[in-house]
Design an enzyme around this catalytic site. Structure first.
Site, PDB file in Angstrom:
ATOM      1  N   GLU A   1       0.816  -1.215   0.000  1.00 20.39           N
ATOM      2  CA  GLU A   1       0.000   0.000   0.000  1.00 20.39           C
ATOM      3  C   GLU A   1       0.851   1.267   0.000  1.00 20.39           C
ATOM      4  OE1 GLU A   1      -3.317   0.079  -0.220  1.00 20.39           O
ATOM      5  OE2 GLU A   1      -3.477  -2.095  -0.247  1.00 20.39           O
TER       6      GLU A   1
ATOM      7  N   GLU B   1      -1.895   9.180   0.079  1.00 24.97           N
ATOM      8  CA  GLU B   1      -2.282   8.721  -1.243  1.00 24.97           C
ATOM      9  C   GLU B   1      -1.690   9.636  -2.311  1.00 24.97           C
ATOM     10  OE1 GLU B   1      -6.432   7.871  -3.731  1.00 24.97           O
ATOM     11  OE2 GLU B   1      -6.446   8.031  -1.534  1.00 24.97           O
TER      12      GLU B   1
END
Length: 264
Positions: free
Chosen positions: A88, A110
């Protein structure tokens, strides 16, 4: 009950504590640094954030993590958790120094230009001006995850979601909350890796069998599972194998979810 009668109980507690302990007994700072070898690279946005001490402190808040089952099971859980979160947060690429699987925990937020990830939810309403895009090891997203995660760790993440990217202990805690908390119809990642989850008839029919692949299905099955071989699942497996090798533990079976239907 007299003091003398307490001694056997105290001895038993000490024995059980020595057998279980916490994750620091299985993963030293040196090993942590070798696993996440380039997390503090100058080009990593998360440089200096993901510390060993923050990981250990957060892990101690989740009593079952890394202390359930025999030593091999405990090692596999640590490897699986760090592998999934490394995917991730990866900063690796195919020809990266030391290989692509030495670049976990490079990213903090992100990438790109994410939206606010706010959806209508009466229980976990969005706070004005806040955005709930991916942050931290598991890249926790959406108000309906920030809300219950914050409640579980006693931090108002709806009002301050960026705490996941500014406080390393909170950051690790959100990832461990996701890891140890089942979200129906999905089991928890912890239950899968420790062998506590047993597939139902519906799971079996959907190809969901015990193993690391089901954890990938829990985390991102709707995008990555049931579609045959793909680079995302391969990357998750690559991190897992590297970490198992460093922990000197076998991988177990069913590492991919290529033929698994996503959970409903």
């Amino acid at each position: 009950m007299g003091f003398g009668s307490l001694i056997p109980l105290l001895l038993l507690a000490l024995v059980l504590g020595a057998a279980g302990g916490d994750v620091s007994g299985l993963i030293s700072q040196e090993l942590f640094n070798e696993m996440l070898k380039h997390r503090n690279d100058a080009n990593c946005p998360g440089k200096g954030f993901y510390t060993y001490d923050a990981f250990i402190t957060a892990a101690k808040s989740f009593a079952e993590f890394g202390v359930t089952g025999d030593t091999d099971t405990r090692k596999r859980e640590i490897a699986a958790f760090l592998a999934q979160t490394s995917h991730e947060t990866t900063g690796g690429w195919a020809s990266a120094p030391d290989g692509p699987y030495a670049w976990g925990y490079c990213q903090l937020r992100e990438q790109g230009n994410p939206g606010d990830y706010c959806v209508p939810n009466q229980q976990w309403p969005c706070a004005p001006g806040q955005k709930y895009y991916g942050r931290g090891p598991i890249q926790i997203s959406y108000n309906y995850n920030y809300g219950p995660a914050g409640k579980a760790i006693n931090s108002n993440l709806l009002s301050n979601p960026d705490a996941v990217a500014t406080d390393p202990v909170i950051s690790f805690k959100t990832a461990l909350w996701f890891w140890t908390t089942p979200q129906s119809p999905k089991p928890s990642c912890h239950a899968v890796v420790t062998g506590q989850w047993q597939p139902s008839a519906a799971d079996t029919a959907a190809g969901r069998v015990p193993g690391y692949g089901v954890i990938t299905n829990i985390i991102n099955g709707g995008i990555e599972c049931g579609k045959g071989s793909n680079p995302q699942v391969e990357d998750r497996i690559g991190f897992y194998k590297r970490y198992c090798d460093l922990l000197k533990v076998g991988y177990g079976n069913n590492l991919d979810c290529y033929n698994q239907k996503p959970f409903a």
